[in-house]
Design an enzyme around this catalytic site. Structure first.
Site, mmCIF file in Angstrom:
data_model
loop_
_atom_site.group_PDB
_atom_site.id
_atom_site.type_symbol
_atom_site.label_atom_id
_atom_site.label_comp_id
_atom_site.label_asym_id
_atom_site.label_seq_id
_atom_site.Cartn_x
_atom_site.Cartn_y
_atom_site.Cartn_z
ATOM 1 N N GLU A 244 13.360 5.331 5.358
ATOM 2 C CA GLU A 244 12.952 4.508 4.215
ATOM 3 C C GLU A 244 11.577 3.956 4.552
ATOM 4 O O GLU A 244 11.432 3.049 5.362
ATOM 5 C CB GLU A 244 13.955 3.376 3.968
ATOM 6 C CG GLU A 244 13.768 2.745 2.595
ATOM 7 C CD GLU A 244 13.483 1.269 2.664
ATOM 8 O OE1 GLU A 244 12.283 0.915 2.547
ATOM 9 O OE2 GLU A 244 14.420 0.484 2.816
ATOM 10 N N CYS A 278 9.858 -3.720 1.027
ATOM 11 C CA CYS A 278 9.388 -2.356 0.759
ATOM 12 C C CYS A 278 9.469 -2.012 -0.724
ATOM 13 O O CYS A 278 8.554 -1.403 -1.275
ATOM 14 C CB CYS A 278 10.206 -1.357 1.574
ATOM 15 S SG CYS A 278 9.981 -1.499 3.355
#
Length: 470
Positions: A244, A278
């Site tokens: 990720e 994020c």
């Protein structure tokens, strides 16, 4: 055992003497000390994990589920001590969607890993062919976590890994090792010895973990640059990977949206964890017909949100976790202002102040090619880009090489869904941004990584499919 406060918890995880100091990004005060492991100590931990894995796997799903739920109970029993330590080390406030929220999320995601049955699947059974897919443990998982959500992302990595019969060796970020060491300590009061090991260390330890021949899969959350390095280092042993990576999420506002109704959702989509997420909203595209109204509504919401040290109960925004990230945000905002963009709010840091506090910043009238738009700021600064129409917004939203998340804001859900289908991102939210759910798979597109986390898909990603045919 439960701990009354962060000091008691620190006493259980700190070295008796020596170690590297960890400082509070809000005050500069020493939070605690961490003993950084050597590569040799990492190797020993991996050997222990390898030796422990068959016994853990042999317990079976039901006993592993029982132990993971008991571990979640222990997180909850130590929630306030964990949250206080997290606030002091990472900087995020106790309240709002921050430290207490993160600790609660860690317990919830741990329980979610036990909520699914992972049964053999009959693939073909037609009288001639009988093929069944089974999900076997991979072995030892190497988990490398970030500093922005250190506890919760650690759980995202370790919970499904353990549920599926793997053992885990975890390396936290050098910026937030105490939070993850404390979490591991609380979990290991319940889990069998050797099943989960947290190894604090620097770059060499991380590189060794990613390349180690006895690590069967690496889970990593962090920058795209580091993710690419992990891909290269994993090649010789053909490791499985879940990555990720960086995001620069776009939000697209449609002309029918109500600026006042969406303003608070836009704010938290962008500024959760003071922008250090994020999958936060990092560039907002707004049609010229409602541009001024959206900007004004956002300013009104943002100006009311208190920022300050995390242990002060009234605050919901905190400092940047580290000075390096502060400098990135300050540089990108300065570049935008120097280019002629309009400061709607903020952009005026007090350089003499204690702590890594950068003010909540909204930037309007900005060119879509400006660095504040095209580079991930990862902090409390949101560029708002004016567009002629939805087609231009979609073009800009898809122009970058990343695609973790995106969002569409509209009063017409069907219209929003149509626009969402054209955005190149792993997840597209409608009238919210970054609202993750442990039942809903999550993963990136393009250079934001690959592999899915959460839900049944996330569990299966921590297993080796095996077909038994015959």
């Amino acid at each position: 055992m439960s701990y009354a406060n962060a000091e008691e918890l620190l006493a259980a995880i700190q070295p008796e003497s020596g170690g590297t100091e960890v400082r509070d990004p809000a005050t500069g005060e020493v939070v605690g000390r961490v003993a950084e492991a050597t590569v040799a100590e990492l190797d020993a931990a991996i050997d222990t994990a390898r030796a422990s894995q068959p016994g853990w796997d042999a317990l079976g799903h039901e006993e592993r589920k029982r132990l993971l739920n008991a571990a979640a109970d222990n997180i909850e029993a130590n929630a306030e001590a964990l949250a206080e330590l997290l606030s002091r080390e990472q900087g995020k406030p106790l309240n709002g969607p921050n430290a207490r929220f993160e600790v609660g999320g860690a317990a919830a995601w741990l329980r979610a890993a036990t909520a699914y049955e992972v049964e053999p699947e009959v693939v073909v059974d037609d009288g001639e062919t009988h093929a069944v897919k089974h999900y076997r443990a991979l072995g030892v998982i190497g988990a490398i976590g970030p500093w922005n959500w250190p506890m919760m992302i650690s759980i995202w990595q370790l919970a499904p890994s353990l549920r599926m019969g793997n053992t885990v060796v975890m390396k936290p970020s050098e910026y937030t090792p105490l939070s993850v060491l404390a979490l591991g300590h609380v979990l290991n009061q319940v889990l069998p010895a050797g099943v989960l090991q947290v190894i604090a260390g620097g770059r060499e330890v991380g590189e060794r973990l990613a390349a180690h021949p006895e690590i069967d899969k690496v889970m990593f959350t962090g920058s795209t640059r580091t993710g690419k390095a992990i891909i290269r280092s994993s090649a010789d042993t053909v490791k499985r990977l879940t990555l990720e990576l960086g995001g620069n999420d776009a939000g697209v506002v449609l002309p029918d949206a109500d600026p006042a109704a969406i303003a608070e959702g836009l704010f938290w989509g962008a500024f959760i964890n003071t922008g250090q997420t994020c999958a936060a909203l990092k560039r907002l595209y707004v049609p010229e017909s409602i541009y001024d109204q959206v900007c004004q509504a956002l300013v009104e919401v943002a100006a009311k949100m208190p920022m300050g040290p995390g242990l002060e109960e009234q605050n919901v925004l905190g400092p940047l976790q580290n000075k390096a990230q502060y400098e990135i945000v300050a540089d990108l905002v300065k570049d935008a202002v120097d280019s002629g963009a309009t400061v709607l709010l903020g952009a005026n840091p007090d350089e003499q102040a204690t702590g890594n506090f950068y003010p909540t910043t909204l930037i309007g009238d900005i060119d879509p090619g400006n660095r504040l738009v095209t580079e991930e700021q990862f902090g409390p600064a949101l560029p708002i880009i004016k567009v002629k129409d939805v087609e231009e917004a979609i073009e800009h939203a898809n122009a970058l090489e990343v695609g973790l998340g995106a969002s569409v804001w509209s009063a017409d859900r069907a219209k929003a869904a149509e626009v969402a289908s054209r955005l190149q991102a792993g997840t597209v939210w409608i009238n919210s941004h970054g609202t993750i759910d442990p039942r809903v798979p999550f993963g990136g597109a393009k250079q934001s990584g690959y592999g899915l986390e959460f839900g049944l898909d996330g569990l299966k990603a921590l297993a080796q499919p095996q077909i038994i045919n015959g």
